[in-house]
Design a protein around this motif. Sequence first.
Motif, PDB file in Angstrom:
ATOM      1  N   UNK A   1       0.870  -1.177   0.000  1.00 54.32           N
ATOM      2  CA  UNK A   1       0.000   0.000   0.000  1.00 54.32           C
ATOM      3  C   UNK A   1       0.904   1.223   0.000  1.00 54.32           C
ATOM      4  N   UNK A   2       0.811   2.030  -1.064  1.00 54.71           N
ATOM      5  CA  UNK A   2       1.795   3.085  -1.283  1.00 54.71           C
ATOM      6  C   UNK A   2       1.116   4.430  -1.503  1.00 54.71           C
ATOM      7  N   UNK A   3       1.621   5.454  -0.858  1.00 52.02           N
ATOM      8  CA  UNK A   3       1.231   6.839  -1.111  1.00 52.02           C
ATOM      9  C   UNK A   3       2.493   7.620  -1.437  1.00 52.02           C
ATOM     10  N   UNK A   4       2.462   8.352  -2.545  1.00 50.99           N
ATOM     11  CA  UNK A   4       3.660   9.024  -3.048  1.00 50.99           C
ATOM     12  C   UNK A   4       3.630  10.509  -2.729  1.00 50.99           C
ATOM     13  N   UNK A   5       4.782  11.166  -2.767  1.00 45.17           N
ATOM     14  CA  UNK A   5       4.805  12.626  -2.702  1.00 45.17           C
ATOM     15  C   UNK A   5       4.413  13.218  -4.050  1.00 45.17           C
ATOM     16  N   UNK A   6       4.012  14.466  -4.047  1.00 42.73           N
ATOM     17  CA  UNK A   6       3.663  15.161  -5.282  1.00 42.73           C
ATOM     18  C   UNK A   6       4.925  15.567  -6.035  1.00 42.73           C
ATOM     19  N   UNK A   7       4.872  15.500  -7.373  1.00 42.44           N
ATOM     20  CA  UNK A   7       5.982  16.008  -8.179  1.00 42.44           C
ATOM     21  C   UNK A   7       5.942  17.527  -8.294  1.00 42.44           C
ATOM     22  N   UNK A   8       4.832  18.138  -7.876  1.00 39.82           N
ATOM     23  CA  UNK A   8       4.687  19.602  -7.826  1.00 39.82           C
ATOM     24  C   UNK A   8       4.080  19.978  -6.477  1.00 39.82           C
ATOM     25  N   UNK A   9       4.823  19.763  -5.395  1.00 40.29           N
ATOM     26  CA  UNK A   9       4.243  19.897  -4.055  1.00 40.29           C
ATOM     27  C   UNK A   9       3.757  21.293  -3.714  1.00 40.29           C
ATOM     28  N   UNK A  10       4.291  22.322  -4.370  1.00 34.44           N
ATOM     29  CA  UNK A  10       3.835  23.679  -4.078  1.00 34.44           C
ATOM     30  C   UNK A  10       2.518  24.004  -4.770  1.00 34.44           C
ATOM     31  N   UNK A  11       2.067  23.113  -5.678  1.00 30.41           N
ATOM     32  CA  UNK A  11       0.862  23.398  -6.454  1.00 30.41           C
ATOM     33  C   UNK A  11      -0.293  22.457  -6.164  1.00 30.41           C
ATOM     34  N   UNK A  12      -0.015  21.201  -5.833  1.00 28.41           N
ATOM     35  CA  UNK A  12      -1.101  20.224  -5.749  1.00 28.41           C
ATOM     36  C   UNK A  12      -0.644  19.000  -4.977  1.00 28.41           C
ATOM     37  N   UNK A  13      -1.618  18.134  -4.668  1.00 27.48           N
ATOM     38  CA  UNK A  13      -1.318  16.838  -4.065  1.00 27.48           C
ATOM     39  C   UNK A  13      -0.803  15.879  -5.145  1.00 27.48           C
ATOM     40  N   UNK A  14      -0.297  14.741  -4.714  1.00 31.45           N
ATOM     41  CA  UNK A  14       0.143  13.720  -5.665  1.00 31.45           C
ATOM     42  C   UNK A  14      -1.047  13.191  -6.449  1.00 31.45           C
ATOM     43  N   UNK A  15      -0.859  13.011  -7.760  1.00 31.01           N
ATOM     44  CA  UNK A  15      -1.916  12.409  -8.553  1.00 31.01           C
ATOM     45  C   UNK A  15      -1.494  11.003  -8.978  1.00 31.01           C
ATOM     46  N   UNK A  16      -2.330  10.350  -9.791  1.00 32.74           N
ATOM     47  CA  UNK A  16      -2.094   8.947 -10.142  1.00 32.74           C
ATOM     48  C   UNK A  16      -0.740   8.751 -10.801  1.00 32.74           C
ATOM     49  N   UNK A  17      -0.372   9.638 -11.725  1.00 31.08           N
ATOM     50  CA  UNK A  17       0.908   9.481 -12.421  1.00 31.08           C
ATOM     51  C   UNK A  17       2.086   9.571 -11.452  1.00 31.08           C
ATOM     52  N   UNK A  18       2.014  10.482 -10.471  1.00 27.14           N
ATOM     53  CA  UNK A  18       3.076  10.569  -9.464  1.00 27.14           C
ATOM     54  C   UNK A  18       3.240   9.231  -8.743  1.00 27.14           C
ATOM     55  N   UNK A  19       2.113   8.667  -8.344  1.00 28.20           N
ATOM     56  CA  UNK A  19       2.174   7.439  -7.562  1.00 28.20           C
ATOM     57  C   UNK A  19       2.648   6.268  -8.403  1.00 28.20           C
ATOM     58  N   UNK A  20       2.241   6.221  -9.672  1.00 27.77           N
ATOM     59  CA  UNK A  20       2.709   5.151 -10.545  1.00 27.77           C
ATOM     60  C   UNK A  20       4.220   5.219 -10.749  1.00 27.77           C
ATOM     61  N   UNK A  21       4.736   6.411 -10.991  1.00 30.63           N
ATOM     62  CA  UNK A  21       6.194   6.559 -11.169  1.00 30.63           C
ATOM     63  C   UNK A  21       6.938   6.181  -9.888  1.00 30.63           C
ATOM     64  N   UNK A  22       6.408   6.608  -8.758  1.00 35.13           N
ATOM     65  CA  UNK A  22       7.042   6.323  -7.467  1.00 35.13           C
ATOM     66  C   UNK A  22       7.069   4.813  -7.227  1.00 35.13           C
TER      67      UNK A  22
END
Length: 323
Positions: free
Chosen positions: A214-235
Amino acid sequence: MHRADAASSTGTDDERITAEIQAWVCSTPLQGLVSHFGGTWPDGDLTDVLRFLDGFSAHHWDFRGGRERPDAREPDLDPATATLVLDAAAALGLIHSVPPARSAYAHLVVLGGLAHACVRRVAYAAHLLRAGLPVSGEVAVLGSFRPLSDWERRTLADAGLPADETEVDVLDTAVRRVFEVTAPAEQDGVDAGHPHHSWSSRTYRPDGLPPIRVLAAPSSEPDQRRAHTADTQRFWAGHVRLAPGDKVLMVTAPIYVPFQHCDALRTLAVPYGCAIDTVGVDPTLADLAVLPEQTLTPGRYLQEIRSAIRSMRALHTAARQPG
């Protein structure tokens, strides 16, 4: 587009992705929708068509306006238009569930979402595994630290489930309940003091089944938004060391299959050379009835047709990049 083998180093794979995008976006059902909403199909190549469809759908089918999906407004559609939308959504692969296309996979990936969807998707993954689908690697359950809405928490409570705080909490609770595990065998993560910068990983080892992360990733644009699906897939791909030729099965809801399949091709298949199949939860399965699927409206389908268009445009751009 529910299945694709892709390796960005070979032109034939890029050409196949392009051909599949072309077949979907230039299909008769989508052209009929555009015409019904007052659009004139453009001249030009696939790049021009995708640019047009992105702009057209932003004007006519974007009911979110940057908000989360539960906060989208519902358009007032006449009965004939509503029927046309539902027929098109079915033809475009957003309504009916299909079984996995392959007999075995390296990894099974469950995508997070709204609370009820998290529970149903984890249960469907368990159904596939217990029905004998071989998975040689791991089951990855991907979520985020998105706080649940009051509506989501009420939905869980009404079903007798814990009213968790975040999406990844719901996924973790579902894994523990469905796979009958009590504590992770391994866990890791960073609490950076803000969910956009933090991450967590918990791996369970149920008897007779693959490990479940069970994985939750950091955002690739943390100053703008939460992590989205693509962030989590890459992580996840970095954690699991995804390899060329790996066969990956994605589990989501039918309405999101075209959009999330193309996102997975862009974020996993193109850079890593793996094969992706994407399936939606089968709504007829009795063991998912603890939280039945929410009623989906024509407006929701139009919104996700737009999501698929945008995802295909991004995929088409990525597949044409050198290397």
